[in-house]
Design an enzyme around this catalytic site. Structure first.
Site, short mmCIF file in Angstrom:
data_model
loop_
_atom_site.label_atom_id
_atom_site.label_comp_id
_atom_site.label_asym_id
_atom_site.label_seq_id
_atom_site.Cartn_x
_atom_site.Cartn_y
_atom_site.Cartn_z
N LYS A 89 0.66 -0.15 0.44
CA LYS A 89 0.42 1.19 -0.10
C LYS A 89 1.44 2.13 0.54
O LYS A 89 1.56 2.20 1.77
CB LYS A 89 -1.01 1.62 0.24
CG LYS A 89 -1.61 2.60 -0.74
CD LYS A 89 -3.09 2.77 -0.42
CE LYS A 89 -3.74 3.77 -1.33
NZ LYS A 89 -5.12 4.05 -0.88
O1 G3P Z 1 -7.96 5.99 -2.74
C1 G3P Z 1 -7.74 7.31 -2.33
C2 G3P Z 1 -9.04 7.90 -1.96
O2 G3P Z 1 -9.54 7.22 -0.86
C3 G3P Z 1 -9.03 9.35 -1.70
O3 G3P Z 1 -10.32 9.77 -1.93
O4 G3P Z 1 -12.24 11.26 -1.82
O5 G3P Z 1 -10.49 11.32 -0.02
O6 G3P Z 1 -9.99 12.22 -2.28
P1 G3P Z 1 -10.79 11.22 -1.49
#
Ligand code: G3P
Length: 219
Positions: A89
């Site tokens: 990633k």
């Molecule tokens: O895969 C990316 C994700 O983990 C981000 O999620 O909820 O932190 O925006 P969030």
């Protein structure tokens, strides 16, 4: 649309993998830090869970932390030694894209993360990324249209026959999952709590209880 789980918590991964519905796992530095364990040992543990599960887990994303392409590539070379399902990633920067173009030529799978525009997705795809990760919830957080971004990327990839897969990330609700499926995401990476909610419907629970009650009245 395939289902990935977005977590570094091995208990959550073990349970979700046991359902047989998972095609992958994504992690990020925030999720790894939340577990408070050593990075590579967590990634290795996830690969072992994947190997032992009935799910067909073909991709486990582990994120690099360097700012420059050379550092990202060196990190990637170490991470892919853990298991052949490891996907690197990489953040959406010039250096990240440079690293992706080199890693893809080496046959290493990459996932370009922190995608917030169709042009970023196009750059990543042209560098040879295996996956792009538009952040749906974070777009919605700023009163933008997360699922709309997924739809725009899907449309462009369709027009040009681009094989890079779209991972709808930053999923916050079961409704996000449905909207991203309708928008043409190839994959949604979903937190454990949201995956659990996807099972639930009040009429399912009610129906199960009704069947049990009717049965118990006679037998
Ligand atoms: O895969 C990316 C994700 O983990 C981000 O999620 O909820 O932190 O925006 P969030």
């Amino acid at each position: 649309m395939k289902l990935f789980i977005d977590t570094a918590n091995t208990e959550e991964i073990r349970e979700a993998a046991s359902w047989g519905v998972l095609s992958g796992v994504t992690t990020n530095p925030s999720l790894i830090a939340k577990e408070g364990k050593e990075f590579k040992s967590v990634v290795k543990e996830i690969t072992e869970i994947a190997d032992a599960s009935p799910s067909n887990i073909a991709s486990i994303s582990a994120e690099v932390l360097s700012d420059d392409a050379e550092g990202m590539i060196a990190e990637a070379h170490e991470l892919v030694k853990i298991h052949d399902v490891i996907t690197i990633k990489v953040p959406m920067t010039e250096e990240g894209i440079k690293a992706v173009s080199i890693l893809s030529k080496e046959g290493i799978k990459t996932n370009v993360t922190l995608i917030f525009s169709p042009n970023q997705a196009l750059l990543a795809a042209r560098a040879g990324a295996s996956y792009v990760s538009p952040f749906v919830g974070r777009m919605d957080d700023i009163a933008n249209d997360g699922a709309g971004l997924v739809a725009e990327i899907a449309e462009i990839f369709e027009i040009f026959g681009i094989e890079t897969e779209i991972i709808a990330a930053s999923i916050r609700t079961p409704k996000d999952v449905t909207e991203c499926a309708k928008a043409g995401a190839d994959i949604a990476t979903i937190p454990y709590a949201v995956l659990k909610k996807m099972f639930r419907h009040p009429l399912t629970d009610k129906g199960i209880q009704q069947f049990k009650d009717d049965w118990a009245k006679v037998y």
